[in-house]
Scaffold this motif. Structure first.
Motif, PDB file in Angstrom:
ATOM      1  N   LYS A   1     -12.139   1.254   0.125  1.00 25.41           N
ATOM      2  CA  LYS A   1     -11.767   2.306   1.069  1.00 25.41           C
ATOM      3  C   LYS A   1     -12.798   3.440   1.036  1.00 25.41           C
ATOM      4  CE  LYS A   1      -6.844   1.623  -0.033  1.00 25.41           C
ATOM      5  NZ  LYS A   1      -5.677   2.277  -0.653  1.00 25.41           N
TER       6      LYS A   1
ATOM      7  N   LEU B   1      -4.580  -0.503   8.310  1.00 24.92           N
ATOM      8  CA  LEU B   1      -4.625  -1.951   8.110  1.00 24.92           C
ATOM      9  C   LEU B   1      -3.813  -2.674   9.184  1.00 24.92           C
ATOM     10  CD1 LEU B   1      -4.332  -2.809   4.307  1.00 24.92           C
ATOM     11  CD2 LEU B   1      -5.951  -3.763   5.945  1.00 24.92           C
TER      12      LEU B   1
ATOM     13  N   GLU C   1       0.854  -1.191   0.000  1.00 30.65           N
ATOM     14  CA  GLU C   1       0.000   0.000   0.000  1.00 30.65           C
ATOM     15  C   GLU C   1       0.888   1.240   0.000  1.00 30.65           C
ATOM     16  OE1 GLU C   1      -2.358   2.681  -0.136  1.00 30.65           O
ATOM     17  OE2 GLU C   1      -3.662   1.006   0.453  1.00 30.65           O
TER      18      GLU C   1
ATOM     19  N   ASP D   1      -3.130  -3.059  -2.445  1.00 31.56           N
ATOM     20  CA  ASP D   1      -3.718  -1.901  -3.110  1.00 31.56           C
ATOM     21  C   ASP D   1      -3.574  -2.109  -4.623  1.00 31.56           C
ATOM     22  OD1 ASP D   1      -4.847   0.551  -3.591  1.00 31.56           O
ATOM     23  OD2 ASP D   1      -3.044   1.704  -3.118  1.00 31.56           O
TER      24      ASP D   1
ATOM     25  N   THR E   1      -7.490  -3.888  -1.531  1.00 33.55           N
ATOM     26  CA  THR E   1      -7.939  -2.669  -0.841  1.00 33.55           C
ATOM     27  C   THR E   1      -7.817  -1.509  -1.822  1.00 33.55           C
ATOM     28  OG1 THR E   1      -5.710  -2.228   0.017  1.00 33.55           O
ATOM     29  CG2 THR E   1      -7.167  -3.559   1.394  1.00 33.55           C
TER      30      THR E   1
ATOM     31  N   LEU F   1     -12.004  -4.961  -0.388  1.00 35.36           N
ATOM     32  CA  LEU F   1     -12.324  -3.932   0.605  1.00 35.36           C
ATOM     33  C   LEU F   1     -12.266  -2.558  -0.046  1.00 35.36           C
ATOM     34  CD1 LEU F   1     -10.330  -5.154   3.746  1.00 35.36           C
ATOM     35  CD2 LEU F   1     -12.756  -5.464   3.242  1.00 35.36           C
TER      36      LEU F   1
END
Length: 233
Positions: free
Chosen positions: A100, A18, A9, A55, A79, A98
């Motif tokens: 954000k 996280l 990320e 990410d 994410t 997920l």
């Protein structure tokens, strides 16, 4: 036992969040955090993990680029702030997506989904994968070697020499570690210092085998397994 995870990320605040979620859950141990694909790949292709928090949009390359080059298949939780990547997530068979910003409860739902999935393997090691390639670091860069191009690997202390059909590469590694990562359908350890591509053997003479002119010793401890793999009776 907690799952071993890596966070990839580029936003520090997102990575920190996280990390706190993982620590609070008591279910996940974060082994490392990387802000770009290149550094993450270097670590991941040398270390087996259970779970990757990934990410999508990062400097230089995307999370999907990382998955394309990874030498094995850990569970992945994407994410991202962009829901349009959901289809790609499905294509890459990720465990969950997920969006954000997400809540701690949503994070827990994703982790429980992973842990309750009967198809989730224990600690994904590259030695059990069916990939047709491996990535090594040589001369300061990651090099993709196809299994079929690798003749054998030779221990050189804290380094390993990869001998291919047209070139040799030296990388900081050990035969013991490689034994856990390699595709065992293609490769077999024949000596404490050698792993060979079993499809490249030209002939065997007593306690040595020959591959493209290279003479490689066979240890007593590994001889029976080699003959079994070659269907020699």
């Amino acid at each position: 036992m907690p799952l071993n995870a890596v966070i990839v990320e580029d936003l520090q605040v997102a990575a920190d969040y996280l990390g706190r979620c993982c620590e609070k859950s008591g279910l996940i141990t974060v082994k490392a955090h990387y802000t770009n694909v290149a550094e993450a790949l270097e670590y991941l292709n040398l270390n087996s993990i259970d779970l990757l928090f990934l990410d999508v949009e990062m400097p230089g390359a995307t999370g999907f680029d990382l998955l394309d080059q990874l030498a094995y298949h850990p569970k992945v939780i994407l994410t991202t702030s962009k829901p349009e990547y959901a289809y790609n997530a499905f294509e890459y068979n990720v465990t969950d997506f997920l969006k954000k910003p997400f809540t701690y409860q949503r994070f827990l739902d994703a982790v429980h989904k992973l842990m309750n999935n009967p198809e989730t393997p224990p600690s994904s090691g590259a030695g059990t994968n069916n990939n047709d390639h491996i990535f090594i670091k040589s001369d300061g860069k990651l090099v993709r070697l196809k299994n079929d191009d690798i003749l054998f690997m030779e221990s050189m202390g804290d380094y390993v020499k990869f001998v291919t059909t047209d070139k040799k590469y030296v990388t900081h590694n050990t035969i013991k570690h490689l034994e856990e990562k390699i595709n065992k359908e293609c490769f077999i350890k024949v000596h404490r210092s050698y792993i060979i591509n079993i499809t490249k053997i030209d002939d065997i003479r007593e306690n040595d085998l020959f591959i493209k002119g290279f003479e490689i010793p066979i240890s007593k401890a590994h001889r029976a397994e080699i003959l079994k793999r070659l269907n020699i009776i």
